[in-house]
Write an enzyme that holds these catalytic residues in place. Structure first.
Site, PDB file in Angstrom:
ATOM      1  N   ILE A 169      -6.829   4.353  -6.147  1.00  0.00           N
ATOM      2  CA  ILE A 169      -6.422   5.726  -5.808  1.00  0.00           C
ATOM      3  C   ILE A 169      -5.228   5.614  -4.856  1.00  0.00           C
ATOM      4  O   ILE A 169      -5.321   4.950  -3.824  1.00  0.00           O
ATOM      5  CB  ILE A 169      -7.568   6.489  -5.114  1.00  0.00           C
ATOM      6  CG1 ILE A 169      -8.841   6.450  -5.969  1.00  0.00           C
ATOM      7  CG2 ILE A 169      -7.141   7.924  -4.832  1.00  0.00           C
ATOM      8  CD1 ILE A 169     -10.047   7.146  -5.326  1.00  0.00           C
ATOM      9  N   LYS A 170      -4.116   6.249  -5.208  1.00  0.00           N
ATOM     10  CA  LYS A 170      -2.952   6.176  -4.316  1.00  0.00           C
ATOM     11  C   LYS A 170      -3.119   7.241  -3.235  1.00  0.00           C
ATOM     12  O   LYS A 170      -2.449   8.282  -3.231  1.00  0.00           O
ATOM     13  CB  LYS A 170      -1.646   6.338  -5.102  1.00  0.00           C
ATOM     14  CG  LYS A 170      -0.440   5.787  -4.340  1.00  0.00           C
ATOM     15  CD  LYS A 170       0.748   5.582  -5.246  1.00  0.00           C
ATOM     16  CE  LYS A 170       2.007   5.307  -4.474  1.00  0.00           C
ATOM     17  NZ  LYS A 170       1.983   4.087  -3.651  1.00  0.00           N
TER      18      LYS A 170
END
Ligand code: PPE
Length: 307
Positions: A159-160
């Protein structure tokens, strides 16, 4: 690192606002709890004006990051793609770095983010080189960090998320304090994960190796581009777990990222790997030709801003 060079406008929740007016309240949820997701994208100058590199893929990753956190962006990927192009046009940028950010805003306090409103912004500005002027041609010195990579079951690296970069910042500060351009982060069980803002490759016996997503990394779009270009050129590319000593004995090593692009590594923990190697430079040269629209086979990766 230099100051952000101001552009004119920033896209905020569907409209372009003046750069200086793109502000938030100090009780914004994301400021307190890191409840945001973002992207880093680059547009390069081509003969047909600026073109954004793999824009749709970046926006798909943005939507994926948000969805994993139950954030409804309120815009489709196509709408976000158009918003990026509009932002670049409105700022008349011939080439630029683009930063889409979605965050939980002002309204509620407390750890449950769901009741907080979601905002989406897109900014663009000139961000020339990430690791210094000479990094791309001469390579950089890196060191393995004493900080470990965020775990896949704690702050998932795939997940950025803005919150993930606390970990990256700790490693970057340490690397800088030790005189390195970048830190290499290992997972808790000693596998090579990634740089603080880049993926990592080594070359050994003409074969490219890079850690798999299951070792806890961001699934980089530059990483994917490099794997594709390398395979198309006839190199073998293997996604395999790597340990620290494999870096020391590598023939070549380089890092990939949107901001960093393709950066050769000339030493790890003081062990000299060498000047930028032939495979690294072959891929770097091709990559720069691709992003500038000089390789028709990869024109599908370029999304033109004008027309
Ligand atoms: N790993 C991490 C942790 C990471 O932040 C990036 C991008 C990558 C790998 C490479 O991903 P990609 O850009 O899709 O090839 N880092 C972004 C932010 C850097 C920053 O300092 O901010 C970037 O390069 O835009």
């Amino acid at each position: 690192m230099s100051q952000i060079p101001k552009a004119d406008t920033i896209w905020m929740d569907g409209a372009l606002v003046d750069w200086d007016k793109a502000q938030v309240h100090v009780l914004t949820h994301a400021l307190h709890y890191g409840s945001g997701v973002f992207e880093g994208i680059r547009a390069y100058g081509t003969d047909d004006g600026p073109a954004v590199f793999r824009l749709t893929e970046h926006m798909e990753r943005f939507e994926d990051s948000a969805a994993m956190l139950f954030m409804d962006l309120g815009y489709t990927v196509d709408e976000l793609v158009d918003a990026v192009k509009e932002t670049i046009r409105s700022n008349s940028l011939p080439s630029c770095y683009i930063r889409p950010l979605a965050f939980r805003g002002y309204g509620v306090m407390g750890l449950d983010p769901i009741p907080a409103p979601v905002h989406v912004v897109i900014a663009a500005w000139c961000w020339d080189t990430y690791l210094g002027q000479e990094a791309l041609s001469k390579g950089v010195a890196v060191g393995v960090s004493s900080w470990r990579q965020r775990s896949v079951n704690a702050n998932p690296p795939q997940i950025k998320a803005t919150a993930n970069y606390l970990n990256s910042s700790l490693a970057r500060i340490e690397a800088n304090n030790h005189g390195y351009a970048e830190g290499i982060i290992l997972s808790e069980d000693g596998k090579i994960a990634e740089g603080t803002g880049e993926n990592l490759f080594i070359v050994k016996g003409g074969v490219l190796y890079t850690p798999p997503v299951s070792d806890g990394i961001l699934e980089g779009i530059t990483r994917d581009s490099v794997m594709t270009l390398a395979r198309d050129k006839g190199y073998e590319v293997v996604e395999a777990s790597l340990v620290r000593t494999q870096l020391y004995t590598a023939d070549e090593m380089f890092m990939t990222g949107t901001a960093a692009e393709i950066v050769p590594v000339h030493s790890v923990d003081g062990r000299v790997i060498g000047t930028p190697g032939p495979v690294t430079m072959d891929l770097q040269e091709t990559f720069f030709r691709v992003v500038q629209g000089k390789e028709p086979d990869y024109s599908a990766w370029l999304e033109h801003v004008n027309g």
